[in-house]
Motif scaffolding. Sequence first.
Motif, PDB file in Angstrom:
ATOM      1  N   GLN A 155     -12.503   7.112  -4.089  1.00 21.77           N
ATOM      2  CA  GLN A 155     -12.566   7.890  -5.323  1.00 21.77           C
ATOM      3  C   GLN A 155     -11.489   8.963  -5.348  1.00 21.77           C
ATOM      4  O   GLN A 155     -10.851   9.198  -6.373  1.00 21.77           O
ATOM      5  N   ILE A 156     -11.279   9.593  -4.214  1.00 20.77           N
ATOM      6  CA  ILE A 156     -10.263  10.645  -4.163  1.00 20.77           C
ATOM      7  C   ILE A 156      -8.886  10.038  -4.405  1.00 20.77           C
ATOM      8  O   ILE A 156      -8.092  10.541  -5.201  1.00 20.77           O
ATOM      9  N   ALA A 157      -8.614   8.932  -3.724  1.00 21.62           N
ATOM     10  CA  ALA A 157      -7.321   8.272  -3.896  1.00 21.62           C
ATOM     11  C   ALA A 157      -7.100   7.929  -5.357  1.00 21.62           C
ATOM     12  O   ALA A 157      -6.042   8.183  -5.935  1.00 21.62           O
ATOM     13  N   GLU A 203      -4.992   8.140   7.216  1.00 19.37           N
ATOM     14  CA  GLU A 203      -4.730   6.858   7.896  1.00 19.37           C
ATOM     15  C   GLU A 203      -4.179   5.824   6.938  1.00 19.37           C
ATOM     16  O   GLU A 203      -3.606   4.835   7.342  1.00 19.37           O
ATOM     17  N   ASN A 204      -4.389   6.041   5.661  1.00 18.48           N
ATOM     18  CA  ASN A 204      -3.973   5.037   4.690  1.00 18.48           C
ATOM     19  C   ASN A 204      -2.825   5.492   3.816  1.00 18.48           C
ATOM     20  O   ASN A 204      -2.617   4.977   2.719  1.00 18.48           O
ATOM     21  N   GLY A 205      -2.106   6.488   4.291  1.00 14.38           N
ATOM     22  CA  GLY A 205      -0.866   6.838   3.609  1.00 14.38           C
ATOM     23  C   GLY A 205      -0.954   7.945   2.596  1.00 14.38           C
ATOM     24  O   GLY A 205      -0.028   8.136   1.812  1.00 14.38           O
ATOM     25  N   ILE A 206      -2.058   8.667   2.574  1.00 13.41           N
ATOM     26  CA  ILE A 206      -2.134   9.800   1.658  1.00 13.41           C
ATOM     27  C   ILE A 206      -2.379  11.063   2.465  1.00 13.41           C
ATOM     28  O   ILE A 206      -3.459  11.244   3.028  1.00 13.41           O
ATOM     29  N   ASP A 207      -1.353  11.904   2.537  1.00 15.11           N
ATOM     30  CA  ASP A 207      -1.463  13.145   3.299  1.00 15.11           C
ATOM     31  C   ASP A 207      -1.868  14.280   2.385  1.00 15.11           C
ATOM     32  O   ASP A 207      -1.264  14.492   1.340  1.00 15.11           O
ATOM     33  N   ILE A 208      -2.882  15.016   2.785  1.00 11.08           N
ATOM     34  CA  ILE A 208      -3.263  16.209   2.039  1.00 11.08           C
ATOM     35  C   ILE A 208      -3.357  17.363   3.015  1.00 11.08           C
ATOM     36  O   ILE A 208      -4.255  17.400   3.860  1.00 11.08           O
ATOM     37  N   THR A 209      -2.402  18.258   2.929  1.00 11.64           N
ATOM     38  CA  THR A 209      -2.453  19.444   3.766  1.00 11.64           C
ATOM     39  C   THR A 209      -2.368  20.653   2.867  1.00 11.64           C
ATOM     40  O   THR A 209      -1.504  20.725   1.990  1.00 11.64           O
ATOM     41  N   MET A 241      -4.588   2.533  -2.117  1.00 11.18           N
ATOM     42  CA  MET A 241      -5.845   2.066  -2.694  1.00 11.18           C
ATOM     43  C   MET A 241      -6.240   0.729  -2.084  1.00 11.18           C
ATOM     44  O   MET A 241      -7.385   0.491  -1.749  1.00 11.18           O
ATOM     45  N   LYS A 242      -5.251  -0.134  -1.965  1.00 11.16           N
ATOM     46  CA  LYS A 242      -5.558  -1.477  -1.457  1.00 11.16           C
ATOM     47  C   LYS A 242      -6.039  -1.400  -0.011  1.00 11.16           C
ATOM     48  O   LYS A 242      -6.995  -2.057   0.371  1.00 11.16           O
TER      49      LYS A 242
END
Lengths: 252, 252
Positions: A155-157, A203-209, A241-242
């Motif tokens: 959902q966040i992605a 781990e899936n390519g979305i960095d949030i810092t 997402m995938k």
Amino acid sequence: MLRQFLPQTLKKLSLFSGLGETEGMALLRQGEPRWYAREQYLFRHGDPILHFYIVCSGAVQLFRETPGGNEITTDIAGCGQALPLTEIFKAPVTVHEVSAFALSDTVVLEYPASWLREAIRNPVIARNVLSAISNYAHMIEVEAEHKNSMTAAQQIACFLQRLCIIHGLDPRGFDLPCSKAVLASRLGMKPETFSRALASLRENGIDITHNRVAFRNLPGMDEYVCGHCSIADDCHPHQAMKRLSKNPEYSC
Amino acid sequence: MLRQFLPQTLKKLSLFSGLGETEGMALLRQGEPRWYAREQYLFRHGDPILHFYIVCSGAVQLFRETPGGNEITTDIAGCGQALPLTEIFKAPVTVHEVSAFALSDTVVLEYPASWLREAIRNPVIARNVLSAISNYAHMIEVEAEHKNSMTAAQQIACFLQRLCIIHGLDPRGFDLPCSKAVLASRLGMKPETFSRALASLRENGIDITHNRVAFRNLPGMDEYVCGHCSIADDCHPHQAMKRLSKNPEYSC
DNA sequence: CGACACTTTGAAGACGATCAACGCCGGTGG
DNA sequence: CCACCGGCGTTGATCGTCTTCAAAGTGTCG
């Protein structure tokens, strides 16, 4: 002078689209500019519905508080967004059911509620308002569906992806419009859940810092584009997402 | 003759309210009556958006199918309801994202999509359409909130209570408009979850056997009335709701 | 530096989803 | 008339995810 915001607001404003620039500006000028400091309320649950607002700059959180003390954010309105969309035309009710809260220093145009009721005599504006509400209703529907079929991370992605698309942000790095807690409440989850999901996203390519988001991992960016959202389909957001979904299907 | 349904439809139809009976009937007569047998589709996901419908009798299920095979019902439309509310004004999109399915033999009035776009030149109709969509959007918002704060049993109780109110049914005994499976999907839960919740409901004064619902336990019916919903507050549905919530607060 | 808000992490618990099996009922066909 | 089938609803056991409660970490600002 607060009126400096008008031209850029008009550009992002769907409500007056199709009217031409002069007429659009004329309508904007009928609104009373107001400035709200961070943490101020535009209106609160229980107040009578008196005004209609167009956000020029800043961000406004719309949220609903339950008697049980739960607080869920229904929308985060940025430049060009109108509010309160769902309340201003609600049948006989005359009282706000949501509260509006300035997340940062915010400039809005304020119109009397009756102004909008008159304005829709113009069929172009009526269509635009209908469009706006329809789009909003559709978005909630889809999100409700997502809550049943996707994990918190998905959902966040999905939300971040849309954020990117709607506001034209750079997927390789952009800032969140608000705190993570508010974002969590916007997505109907607890801050702890949100926080935990970040690991999975990373781990899936979305960095949030901090407040910065970056979609990593970009083999063939800008190659082919998904019909829905004009973002390269095999690139960052879609790829993430995938990867996040066990079955390769996901709804955008 | 299918036109026999017009007068009773007009009574339940908010879309043409405020126009007077003669004008309302005239507008209804512009629609093409259509008859759909049980299990027929009015339109399906992916079809171009060509028509706008007003339900005269029967019930139409609106649902969205996800690529993953999930199917969630967004609405169950009865007499007087218009559809597809959220799609007909969606901006540039021209294709249905939901499917409409006749749950029973159904009579509808069919209008070309362009008809509605013209009809909103009448400010009264524009207001009515805006009202309808706003109310719908509001309902989804509240339900999304409920999904985060209520158990399955509470959601069902809340839904049944609303069903009663909206359609003016007798809380002491009325029939469900559809199968329990469809109802479950309407509430975004699995049939098993729905079924299990029935036990809890029964303990709290709501009996559901076959397709019949009855709110039991009625000490002071018709005594004092909750502002929201014109159903006695200390009687069946509200009492059940209160019993179902651990903290005595609940949102109606 | 210390107060405070925000975020993260841990461990326990609650709830709904899932998979599987069974009962019930209406319809079909022999 | 009865046997079989399929749709629907219920029930049970197990599992995964989110929530809850609690505590510790991080950052900002006075």
